[in-house]
Design an enzyme around this catalytic site. Structure first.
Site, PDB file in Angstrom:
ATOM      1  N   GLU A 121      42.226 -80.175 -10.660  1.00  0.00           N
ATOM      2  CA  GLU A 121      42.438 -80.738  -9.343  1.00  0.00           C
ATOM      3  C   GLU A 121      41.593 -80.024  -8.300  1.00  0.00           C
ATOM      4  OE1 GLU A 121      46.427 -81.437  -8.278  1.00  0.00           O
ATOM      5  OE2 GLU A 121      46.715 -82.638 -10.070  1.00  0.00           O
ATOM      6  N   CYS A 180      39.272 -77.125  -1.607  1.00  0.00           N
ATOM      7  CA  CYS A 180      40.105 -76.203  -2.397  1.00  0.00           C
ATOM      8  C   CYS A 180      39.740 -76.399  -3.870  1.00  0.00           C
ATOM      9  CB  CYS A 180      41.583 -76.483  -2.129  1.00  0.00           C
ATOM     10  SG  CYS A 180      42.694 -75.396  -3.046  1.00  0.00           S
ATOM     11  N   CYS A 187      47.853 -72.325 -15.152  1.00  0.00           N
ATOM     12  CA  CYS A 187      47.862 -70.926 -14.704  1.00  0.00           C
ATOM     13  C   CYS A 187      48.890 -70.144 -15.505  1.00  0.00           C
ATOM     14  CB  CYS A 187      48.192 -70.838 -13.211  1.00  0.00           C
ATOM     15  SG  CYS A 187      48.012 -69.165 -12.544  1.00  0.00           S
ATOM     16  N   CYS A 191      54.145 -67.748 -10.927  1.00  0.00           N
ATOM     17  CA  CYS A 191      54.850 -67.607  -9.651  1.00  0.00           C
ATOM     18  C   CYS A 191      55.968 -68.660  -9.626  1.00  0.00           C
ATOM     19  CB  CYS A 191      53.881 -67.821  -8.493  1.00  0.00           C
ATOM     20  SG  CYS A 191      52.492 -66.671  -8.522  1.00  0.00           S
ATOM     21  N   CYS A 194      55.724 -72.117  -7.640  1.00  0.00           N
ATOM     22  CA  CYS A 194      54.475 -72.868  -7.755  1.00  0.00           C
ATOM     23  C   CYS A 194      54.545 -73.909  -8.864  1.00  0.00           C
ATOM     24  CB  CYS A 194      53.325 -71.902  -8.029  1.00  0.00           C
ATOM     25  SG  CYS A 194      51.764 -72.727  -8.360  1.00  0.00           S
ATOM     26  N   GLY A 238      45.109 -72.139 -10.982  1.00  0.00           N
ATOM     27  CA  GLY A 238      44.622 -70.969 -11.702  1.00  0.00           C
ATOM     28  C   GLY A 238      44.497 -69.725 -10.851  1.00  0.00           C
ATOM     29  N   GLU A 239      44.315 -68.620 -11.537  1.00  0.00           N
ATOM     30  CA  GLU A 239      44.132 -67.304 -10.920  1.00  0.00           C
ATOM     31  C   GLU A 239      42.678 -66.915 -11.147  1.00  0.00           C
ATOM     32  OE1 GLU A 239      43.498 -64.264  -9.457  1.00  0.00           O
ATOM     33  OE2 GLU A 239      45.673 -64.243  -9.194  1.00  0.00           O
ATOM     34  N   SER A 268      41.576 -66.368  -3.380  1.00  0.00           N
ATOM     35  CA  SER A 268      42.944 -65.865  -3.300  1.00  0.00           C
ATOM     36  C   SER A 268      43.373 -65.352  -4.668  1.00  0.00           C
ATOM     37  CB  SER A 268      43.881 -66.989  -2.849  1.00  0.00           C
ATOM     38  OG  SER A 268      45.221 -66.545  -2.876  1.00  0.00           O
ATOM     39  N   SER A 293      47.725 -63.141  -2.185  1.00  0.00           N
ATOM     40  CA  SER A 293      48.920 -63.978  -2.163  1.00  0.00           C
ATOM     41  C   SER A 293      50.131 -63.047  -2.245  1.00  0.00           C
ATOM     42  CB  SER A 293      48.855 -64.941  -3.366  1.00  0.00           C
ATOM     43  OG  SER A 293      49.918 -65.847  -3.325  1.00  0.00           O
ATOM     44  N   ASN A 295      53.429 -62.952  -0.206  1.00  0.00           N
ATOM     45  CA  ASN A 295      54.637 -63.785  -0.315  1.00  0.00           C
ATOM     46  C   ASN A 295      55.970 -63.055  -0.234  1.00  0.00           C
ATOM     47  OD1 ASN A 295      52.916 -66.005  -0.715  1.00  0.00           O
ATOM     48  ND2 ASN A 295      52.722 -65.455  -2.865  1.00  0.00           N
ATOM     49  N   ASN A 371      56.080 -75.671   0.054  1.00  0.00           N
ATOM     50  CA  ASN A 371      56.002 -77.103  -0.208  1.00  0.00           C
ATOM     51  C   ASN A 371      56.872 -77.447  -1.407  1.00  0.00           C
ATOM     52  OD1 ASN A 371      53.982 -77.925   1.787  1.00  0.00           O
ATOM     53  ND2 ASN A 371      52.644 -76.544   0.640  1.00  0.00           N
ATOM     54  N   CYS A 414      49.551 -76.606  -0.871  1.00  0.00           N
ATOM     55  CA  CYS A 414      49.561 -75.345  -1.603  1.00  0.00           C
ATOM     56  C   CYS A 414      50.711 -75.312  -2.596  1.00  0.00           C
ATOM     57  CB  CYS A 414      49.735 -74.178  -0.631  1.00  0.00           C
ATOM     58  SG  CYS A 414      48.279 -73.877   0.333  1.00  0.00           S
TER      59      CYS A 414
HETATM   60  S1  SF4 Z   1      50.541 -69.542  -7.001  1.00  0.00           S
HETATM   61 FE1  SF4 Z   1      48.458 -69.377  -7.848  1.00  0.00          FE
HETATM   62  S2  SF4 Z   1      48.577 -67.548  -9.196  1.00  0.00           S
HETATM   63 FE2  SF4 Z   1      50.711 -68.190  -8.802  1.00  0.00          FE
HETATM   64  S3  SF4 Z   1      51.200 -69.573 -10.538  1.00  0.00           S
HETATM   65 FE3  SF4 Z   1      50.458 -70.863  -8.828  1.00  0.00          FE
HETATM   66  S4  SF4 Z   1      48.254 -71.129  -9.268  1.00  0.00           S
HETATM   67 FE4  SF4 Z   1      48.961 -69.359 -10.477  1.00  0.00          FE
END
Ligand code: SF4
Length: 423
Positions: A121, A180, A187, A191, A194, A238-239, A268, A293, A295, A371, A414
């Protein structure tokens, strides 16, 4: 098949060694997209052609957005036919499906490779602030300094020219835009807030697949590099720092071949300390800006919502970030997703302000109201508590900005990227 991360796992899901991390096994054709100028020169040398033609191919695929070898008219017809007969194709990732939001945001499913069903995406946000507000880089040049690999003949501004970006509203309906970009399929970081985490990790993207998302979107919107103001944020699926080599190779392509400025790119990370340490060694002419990130205001909360914090707690991250030689006016961004009743309380704001101050880093905080996503049991904070949170930070001397959600209605905001096909 996707490997879904178990709920509440405190482990990174390791990349399956059998998962394809390169493109050799699954490709019958030979893509040129993703190769830098020296690699293109090697291809041409192997074909018995003069290596200076590498520049023509680079300009065609990275600057003129050409997607078929047959259309590269700077090459002779014989050479085009020879390359095609030997299996070479441009092979740029392509937009397979587009979802349009009422706010102008577009979310794309990008097909990574011709003939491969894998999609990632990518999001286009016209007028997106990409969290840049107040970081002092708004007047940075929008094109990269000259590199030997680039020269004249580009769609956009002549390569090597350095000038401040400007309003392009005369030619486009947007003044500026943000793309983006995804760095992995799914990923592994898990998190808890997410939606992408629900996919688990399928595979790393190659450099060409990462840079290809950008060029496909530049092409769709007829962006002229150097004239139009476009920012990149590596904050999609992804990271990036768990796919470090491919991520930085993509940045190099985008800087050296496409001509974008790294000062208009932000990556990020969830806090992958070895990645941050490598990032700190990158030359400033290639290094994007960094966002952490974060949080949460402390390790206790962060370890619950971001299990990776158990491996790399907050202060190990901050120590690594302090190793970066920041450019003048550059700030570190701390991304902070506000989860109702979990991280949005007044005491969280005060603790966050103390934490940011203690780092001693030039920094700002981007606040993002969480979100919602299916299957995730957090609450979106009400706007008043988000505003109060911001006020507390500002009163404590911390620059803080509220990022408006973009494309929520198409799952483009996000933390919402999950290759959803709902319109
Ligand atoms: S916030 Fe970013 S690093 Fe964390 S699970 Fe989602 S995509 Fe992966």
């Amino acid at each position: 098949m996707l490997r879904v991360v178990p709920e509440n796992s405190d482990q990174l899901v390791p990349l399956n060694p059998a998962a394809p991390d390169d493109n050799s096994a699954s490709l019958k054709s030979r893509p040129l997209f993703g190769l830098d100028a020296p690699a293109l020169a090697t291809v041409l040398a192997g074909e018995g052609e003069p290596i200076w033609r590498a520049k023509q191919i680079s300009e065609a695929i990275y600057c003129q957005y050409i997607t078929e070898i047959s259309s590269v008219t700077t090459l002779s017809l014989d050479l085009r036919q020879k390359l095609a007969s030997h299996g070479w194709q441009i092979g740029r990732p392509a937009i397979a499906k587009t979802f349009q939001s009422t706010d102008g945001t577009e979310r794309y499913l990008v097909q990574c490779r011709p003939g491969d069903a894998t999609t990632v995406e990518t999001v286009w946000m016209p007028e997106g602030d990409d969290g840049e507000a107040g970081d002092g880089t708004d007047n940075e040049p929008s094109v990269a300094p000259p590199f030997p690999a680039r020269s004249e003949g580009r769609v956009g501004k002549k390569a090597g020219a350095l000038e401040p970006s400007h309003n392009n509203s005369e030619t486009n309906p947007w003044r500026r835009a943000t793309i983006c970009v995804s760095s992995q399929v799914g990923c592994a970081v898990n998190c808890q807030f997410c939606l992408t985490a629900k996919l688990g990790l399928q595979r790393n993207l190659t450099a060409g697949e990462i840079a290809g998302q950008v060029v496909a979107v530049l092409d769709r919107h007829a962006v002229r590099v150097g004239r139009d103001r476009v920012n990149l944020v590596f904050m999609g699926m992804g990271e990036p720092f768990l796919n470090y080599d491919n991520f930085m190779a993509a940045v190099r392509l985008l800087v050296e071949e496409v001509g974008l400025s790294p000062q208009r790119m932000t990556v990020s990370t969830s806090g992958i300390v070895p990645g941050i340490e490598r990032f700190a060694q990158e030359p400033s002419e290639l290094r994007p800006k960094l966002a952490i990130s974060l949080n949460a205001p402390n390790d206790h909360i962060r370890a619950v919502i971001m299990p990776i914090n158990r491996k790399w707690p907050i202060w190990t991250i901050m120590d690594a970030v302090r190793g970066i030689n920041l450019r003048p006016r550059e700030r570190i961004t701390f991304e902070y997703v506000l989860l109702g009743g979990v991280t949005d309380r007044p005491e969280d704001a005060r603790q966050l302000a103390r934490l940011v101050r203690r780092t001693g880093l030039p920094a700002k905080v981007n606040l993002i109201a969480w979100n919602p996503g299916p299957g995730i049991a957090y609450a979106t904070p009400d706007p008043a508590s988000v505003a109060d949170f911001q006020k507390t930070l500002i009163a404590d001397g911390i620059p803080a900005y509220i990022r408006q959600p973009r494309g929520r209605d198409i799952f483009a905001a996000c933390g919402q990227l999950k290759r959803t096909i709902e319109g």
